[in-house]
Write an enzyme that holds these catalytic residues in place. Structure first.
Site, PDB file in Angstrom:
ATOM      1  N   HIS A  36       0.837  -1.207   0.000  1.00 40.67           N
ATOM      2  CA  HIS A  36       0.000   0.000   0.000  1.00 40.67           C
ATOM      3  C   HIS A  36       0.872   1.257   0.000  1.00 40.67           C
ATOM      4  CE1 HIS A  36      -3.445  -2.607   0.722  1.00 40.67           C
ATOM      5  NE2 HIS A  36      -4.228  -1.561   0.604  1.00 40.67           N
ATOM      6  N   LYS A 102      -9.436  -8.405   7.450  1.00 39.91           N
ATOM      7  CA  LYS A 102     -10.115  -8.700   8.715  1.00 39.91           C
ATOM      8  C   LYS A 102     -10.116  -7.472   9.606  1.00 39.91           C
ATOM      9  CE  LYS A 102      -6.273 -10.569  11.468  1.00 39.91           C
ATOM     10  NZ  LYS A 102      -6.265  -9.755  12.689  1.00 39.91           N
TER      11      LYS A 102
END
Lengths: 191, 311
Positions: A36, A102
């Site tokens: 990222h 998650k």
């Protein structure tokens, strides 16, 4: 259980609602912390076709290599909230339709998903051997040397990858609902 | 020295890592099964617990990591006098590298300066190894694999805590533990196991909290007040309703374990170590004869504050 085939368009993704159980099939790519950061700092063009109308999976798999190539041995989700700083920009720029991870993400990502038409699918944390079974093939790996095995971009073909939609394209978030309810109970218990 | 070189400890340690990475201790599996049965059928929580139980079976059958994050490897090694700890450490490091090559462990060691992954799961103070001398002539090694997600939601409070109105007593401890479990939501991979270290300084308090995670879930605290606190917190954490993965549900924690160590008058730290449901631990004892015993549950002696206590 709703079956999703990647790539998927905006109309189909907006049908999904918080609480829907989904089984995803098609090609998607892993990207976690270092990936990222790399995207935001470089805006690479080669990433675009991997993400457009597809899924980003927050995952650092255990991968084994043999004469037939790479195989995912253990590949559960990692905690998504660490990507909160990056994800809204990535959603706006590249147009992925599904973020898989998650723990859920924050309000900025929720707003970006609402605007662009994307959902967050929660996979079962820790259930890595189970999830690895739905990874049929690893097509490619990008930036393996630079980012290391857990943080590289693994392009993988999945079949019936299961999860729960916990953030939808209409501003709904199961995480916000559970947080609010548990906060109420916390206050009662602190009395 | 002889016991280390003579009995191929490296191979035993590789086996220990395989077992720790792919098989959960029985007490944790029992508690997860109990959790599965109490969640509402058809709910996301029920589905999550079902997948967790399937994953446990698959990982055990195929010797694959239960979770891809094989975590920080925390070793506790109990050894007789006059043993070469350098040799033991070398064996552990060799075994770690081998286990990584065999995909029992992920290459998890990242240099924070260069950003580079070492590629073999070895690094500076990585794995973490503590040595304890004991009166037995055997070597006992235990390893715990603690993933990053649950480590990230572990935390530390200093009492008194103004906004929680938590004072310097066990009720104050109760309040900050509840706050920590609330703040973690599902991000530590609930249902978790909560290790609490009461007192100490910022380092020893957290070590005590982690030390509590070696305990069997059925183990009751010998200190009556702490036992009461553990039972109450277990119940109250589950009342928060966070549930498996934070989906909402009845099973938020599988247990709370608390230990207390002396503090200085000025400090009252409460250290909270959150362990994910994949509470991976394994233990092996190697006798001087070479007889090797792998323990399904970590022996009691590993969980006492003093290594020479009867276990």
């Amino acid at each position: 259980m709703k079956h999703i085939q990647l790539p998927i368009g905006e109309t189909d993704i907006r049908i999904l609602k918080v609480g829907d159980e989904v089984a995803i099939s098609g090609v998607m790519v892993t990207a976690r912390d270092a990936a990222h950061k790399y995207i935001i700092e470089n805006w690479p063009k080669w990433v675009a076709p991997l993400l457009k109308d597809r899924a980003i999976y927050h995952c650092g798999p255990v991968v084994r290599k043999d004469e037939n190539g790479y195989h995912a041995i253990s590949a559960g989700p990692t905690t998504s909230i660490r990507e909160e700083h990056y994800e809204p920009q990535i959603i706006a720029h590249y147009g992925p339709r599904i973020i898989i991870g998650k723990g859920g993400m924050g309000d900025a990502t929720l707003a970006a998903m609402q605007k662009s038409g994307a959902v967050y699918v929660h996979a079962t944390g820790g259930a890595a051997s189970f999830i690895a079974r739905s990874i049929r093939k690893i097509h490619n790996v990008y930036m393996l040397d630079e980012l290391g095995p857990p943080e590289a971009f693994w392009e993988m073909e999945v079949e019936d990858f299961t999860g729960v939609v916990t953030m939808d394209a209409h501003g709904g978030s199961l995480h916000n609902i559970v947080r609010k309810a548990s906060e109420k109970r916390l206050h009662a218990l602190l009395q | 020295m002889n016991i280390v070189r003579a009995h191929k400890l490296k191979d035993h340690f590789v086996e220990l890592l395989r077992s720790a990475s792919s098989q959960l201790p029985g007490d944790v599996v029992d508690a997860l099964q109990q959790g599965f049965h109490q969640e509402d059928k058809g709910s996301p929580a029920h589905m999550a617990m079902e997948i967790i139980l399937k994953n446990i079976e698959l990982s055990k059958a195929n010797s694959t990591p239960l979770c891809q994050d094989t975590g920080t490897n925390i070793w506790h090694v109990y050894h007789p006098q006059h043993i070469c700890k350098t040799a033991l450490e070398e064996m552990i490091r060799d075994a770690t590298e081998e286990a990584c090559r065999l995909s029992y462990l992920r290459a998890n060691a990242v240099d924070p300066v260069s950003g580079l992954n070492s590629g073999n799961n070895l690094g500076l103070r990585f794995p973490v190894i503590s040595f304890y001398e004991w009166r037995s002539s055997a070597v006992r090694a235990s390893v715990m694999l603690k993933g990053g997600g649950c480590e990230n939601v572990s935390t530390q409070y200093a009492l008194p805590h103004e906004s929680l109105q938590a004072g310097r007593d066990l009720d104050g401890v109760r309040k900050v533990v509840l706050d920590a479990v609330f703040k973690a939501q599902g991000r530590g991979c609930a249902p978790g196991i909560i290790g609490v270290g009461i007192g100490g300084d910022r380092i020893t308090g957290m070590i005590e909290a982690k030390h509590q995670l070696w305990r069997d879930l059925a183990d009751r605290n010998p200190v009556a007040l702490l036992d009461k606190l553990e039972q109450r917190l277990h119940d109250e954490c589950n009342q928060l309703g966070i549930g498996p993965m934070g989906y909402g549900g009845k099973t938020t924690v599988l247990g709370v374990k608390a230990g207390a160590i002396h503090r200085v008058p000025a400090s009252y730290f409460v250290s909270i170590s959150y362990m994910c449901w994949a509470s991976r631990k394994a233990s092996v004892t190697i006798a001087p004869s070479g007889k090797t015993t792998f323990h399904k549950r970590v022996p009691r002696s590993m969980t006492c504050n003093t290594p020479n206590c009867k276990g």
